[in-house]
Enzyme design. Sequence first.
Site, PDB file in Angstrom:
ATOM      1  N   GLU A 103      35.405   8.246   7.768  1.00 38.45           N
ATOM      2  CA  GLU A 103      35.026   8.169   6.353  1.00 38.45           C
ATOM      3  C   GLU A 103      35.455   6.812   5.818  1.00 38.45           C
ATOM      4  O   GLU A 103      36.542   6.329   6.136  1.00 38.45           O
ATOM      5  CB  GLU A 103      35.723   9.284   5.561  1.00 38.45           C
TER       6      GLU A 103
ATOM      7  N   ARG B 286      31.473  19.105  -3.798  1.00 38.46           N
ATOM      8  CA  ARG B 286      31.727  19.036  -2.352  1.00 38.46           C
ATOM      9  C   ARG B 286      30.567  19.462  -1.468  1.00 38.46           C
ATOM     10  O   ARG B 286      30.664  19.399  -0.256  1.00 38.46           O
ATOM     11  CB  ARG B 286      32.974  19.857  -2.006  1.00 38.46           C
TER      12      ARG B 286
ATOM     13  N   GLU C 299      31.528   9.913  -1.061  1.00 43.57           N
ATOM     14  CA  GLU C 299      32.332   9.691   0.154  1.00 43.57           C
ATOM     15  C   GLU C 299      31.508  10.145   1.351  1.00 43.57           C
ATOM     16  O   GLU C 299      31.394  11.343   1.603  1.00 43.57           O
ATOM     17  CB  GLU C 299      33.617  10.514   0.108  1.00 43.57           C
TER      18      GLU C 299
ATOM     19  N   GLU D 271      35.030  16.656  -8.357  1.00 46.36           N
ATOM     20  CA  GLU D 271      34.474  16.333  -7.035  1.00 46.36           C
ATOM     21  C   GLU D 271      33.515  17.445  -6.602  1.00 46.36           C
ATOM     22  O   GLU D 271      33.932  18.579  -6.409  1.00 46.36           O
ATOM     23  CB  GLU D 271      35.614  16.210  -6.015  1.00 46.36           C
TER      24      GLU D 271
ATOM     25  N   ASP E 289       0.834  -1.192   0.000  1.00 47.65           N
ATOM     26  CA  ASP E 289       0.000   0.000   0.000  1.00 47.65           C
ATOM     27  C   ASP E 289       0.876   1.252   0.000  1.00 47.65           C
ATOM     28  O   ASP E 289       1.395   1.662   1.036  1.00 47.65           O
ATOM     29  CB  ASP E 289      -0.907  -0.029   1.241  1.00 47.65           C
TER      30      ASP E 289
ATOM     31  N   GLU F 187      30.790  10.779   5.068  1.00 50.57           N
ATOM     32  CA  GLU F 187      31.405  10.923   6.391  1.00 50.57           C
ATOM     33  C   GLU F 187      30.327  10.718   7.454  1.00 50.57           C
ATOM     34  O   GLU F 187      29.144  10.947   7.198  1.00 50.57           O
ATOM     35  CB  GLU F 187      32.032  12.314   6.523  1.00 50.57           C
TER      36      GLU F 187
ATOM     37  N   GLU G 268      38.322  10.950  10.265  1.00 49.05           N
ATOM     38  CA  GLU G 268      38.221  12.281   9.667  1.00 49.05           C
ATOM     39  C   GLU G 268      38.752  13.334  10.641  1.00 49.05           C
ATOM     40  O   GLU G 268      39.245  13.014  11.716  1.00 49.05           O
ATOM     41  CB  GLU G 268      36.768  12.559   9.257  1.00 49.05           C
TER      42      GLU G 268
ATOM     43  N   HIS H 208      30.940  14.210  -0.274  1.00 47.06           N
ATOM     44  CA  HIS H 208      31.577  14.683  -1.501  1.00 47.06           C
ATOM     45  C   HIS H 208      31.379  13.601  -2.554  1.00 47.06           C
ATOM     46  O   HIS H 208      31.501  12.415  -2.239  1.00 47.06           O
ATOM     47  CB  HIS H 208      33.079  14.868  -1.302  1.00 47.06           C
TER      48      HIS H 208
ATOM     49  N   ARG I 139      40.066  23.099  -1.253  1.00 45.75           N
ATOM     50  CA  ARG I 139      38.949  22.373  -0.657  1.00 45.75           C
ATOM     51  C   ARG I 139      37.787  23.284  -0.262  1.00 45.75           C
ATOM     52  O   ARG I 139      36.754  22.824   0.204  1.00 45.75           O
ATOM     53  CB  ARG I 139      39.415  21.563   0.549  1.00 45.75           C
TER      54      ARG I 139
HETATM   55  N1  GLU Z   1      34.166  17.178   6.686  1.00 40.16           N
HETATM   56  C1  GLU Z   1      34.345  18.107   5.601  1.00 40.16           C
HETATM   57  C2  GLU Z   1      32.984  18.469   4.990  1.00 40.16           C
HETATM   58  O1  GLU Z   1      32.073  18.686   5.723  1.00 40.16           O
HETATM   59  C3  GLU Z   1      35.271  17.618   4.545  1.00 40.16           C
HETATM   60  C4  GLU Z   1      36.623  17.115   4.956  1.00 40.16           C
HETATM   61  C5  GLU Z   1      37.375  16.536   3.741  1.00 40.16           C
HETATM   62  O2  GLU Z   1      37.926  17.302   2.941  1.00 40.16           O
HETATM   63  O3  GLU Z   1      37.296  15.316   3.557  1.00 40.16           O
HETATM   64  O4  GLU Z   1      32.780  18.554   3.808  1.00 40.16           O
HETATM   65 MG    MG Z   2      36.487  13.486   3.903  1.00 41.97          MG
END
Ligand code: GLU
Ligand code: MG
Length: 443
Positions: free
Chosen positions: A190, A334, A126, A332, A48, A128, A183, A239, A312
Amino acid sequence: MHEIARQAESDGVRFIDLQFTDIMGTIKSVTIPVAQLNGALERGVWFDGSSIQGFARIQESDMFLMPDPATYRVLPWTSPERRRARLLCDIKGPDGDPFLGDPRTALRRAVEYARQKGYAYQCGPELEFFLFKKGNGERVVPVPHDVGGYFDFSPKDEAQSIRADIVLALEQMGMKVEASHHEVAIGQHEIDFEYTDALTAADNAMTFKYTVKAIAATYGVYATFMPKPIFGINGSGMHTHQSLVDIKTGRNAFYKADDEYKLSPVAYGFIAGQLEHARALAGVVAPTVNSYKRLTPGYEAPVYICWAQINRSALIRIPRFTPGREEATRAELRFPDPSCNPYLAFAAMLRAGLDGIERGLQAPEPVNEDVFHFSPEDLASRGIKTLPGTLGEALEELEADSLLHDALGEHIMSAYLRAKRTEWEEYRIQVSQWELERYLETL
Ligand code: GLU
Ligand code: MG
């Protein structure tokens, strides 16, 4: 008898979880005794649909789950007497057509759209997460790693054994783990798994979340994929590395030898498309109130809409090229976090990237400095926009983005916006501890 039914018998399986993901990204399951498996594989199992949030209207409540035989896995943490296996399912309507409210179907549609343009979408998310203990009255006490004695209730390296068991369980579930590490934040981890086609990657992300939770629970701790559980330290991202394969040649369509960043026009178009749709995409890839507590300057999570080679703090990062690794060329993204529905996230990300290619959008110059140090004037002069600051803002952008409506389909989009607006509105009217501390006595 179906091959999988025979397999389940020889695995000593007693129950089968027929799993699917609802629009909000929660895994759901209907359990059948193993004796019903053969019939389920042949005809599907009725359920359902109107009992699932935002799934179906009453008149469409008769649906069936069609197990995808390739996703049969024994759940390694179940006891031999009650051995359980899972199968991921596609959802069909009463007429046998794919159900438009099924996120897995939405991703299949986006993948098919890309295929017609000549591309296969590959991704590697990826995820975390934090491991927490229920402490004395406190809700969140991180399980530390390599710091035995830091919290006196935790034996040394407890987190490491939990993580090792998680990796073993994932491998028993047929996932290829590439790396696992602690991490930046205490209690944060991770585990990366293989880079693969988007549908498998989304299936893997769902499998990953409940496997991590199940194994953590066997240690009496809990794993959370909440994007920002603790103020003042790094949050948890998802990411996602991505590339397109040119179906005709079988080669990575993002790679070009004679470019400074080894990127092809296809890659630049894809990047430009994701940057263009980033503010709306946020409503899908960072879908909770809490997501926006993570997307703040200073914690390696992006805030500014730009791309870069190594930086980053950028929304899209191009990992540095290693000679001989042409096929590994990737972008990537992010800002996704693990509270998202990976099926919807990948469908929306793919369509946003393809839109850049189809419209011939030009990627801006990369920003290889740390954007967090830019003044508002620097940002303005370079035309760098910021991500939405709240879920409410992201939902407005999402509602206005017709490409993403097309990517998810109207059925999912309207149910999604309705549920998310309610979530935002509920939060918006709360009176927080911060407000009490700031205003109660001073005003
Ligand atoms: N923990 C970080 C985030 O919130 C990333 C750390 C990393 O570069 O893996 O995106
Ligand atoms: Mg990471």
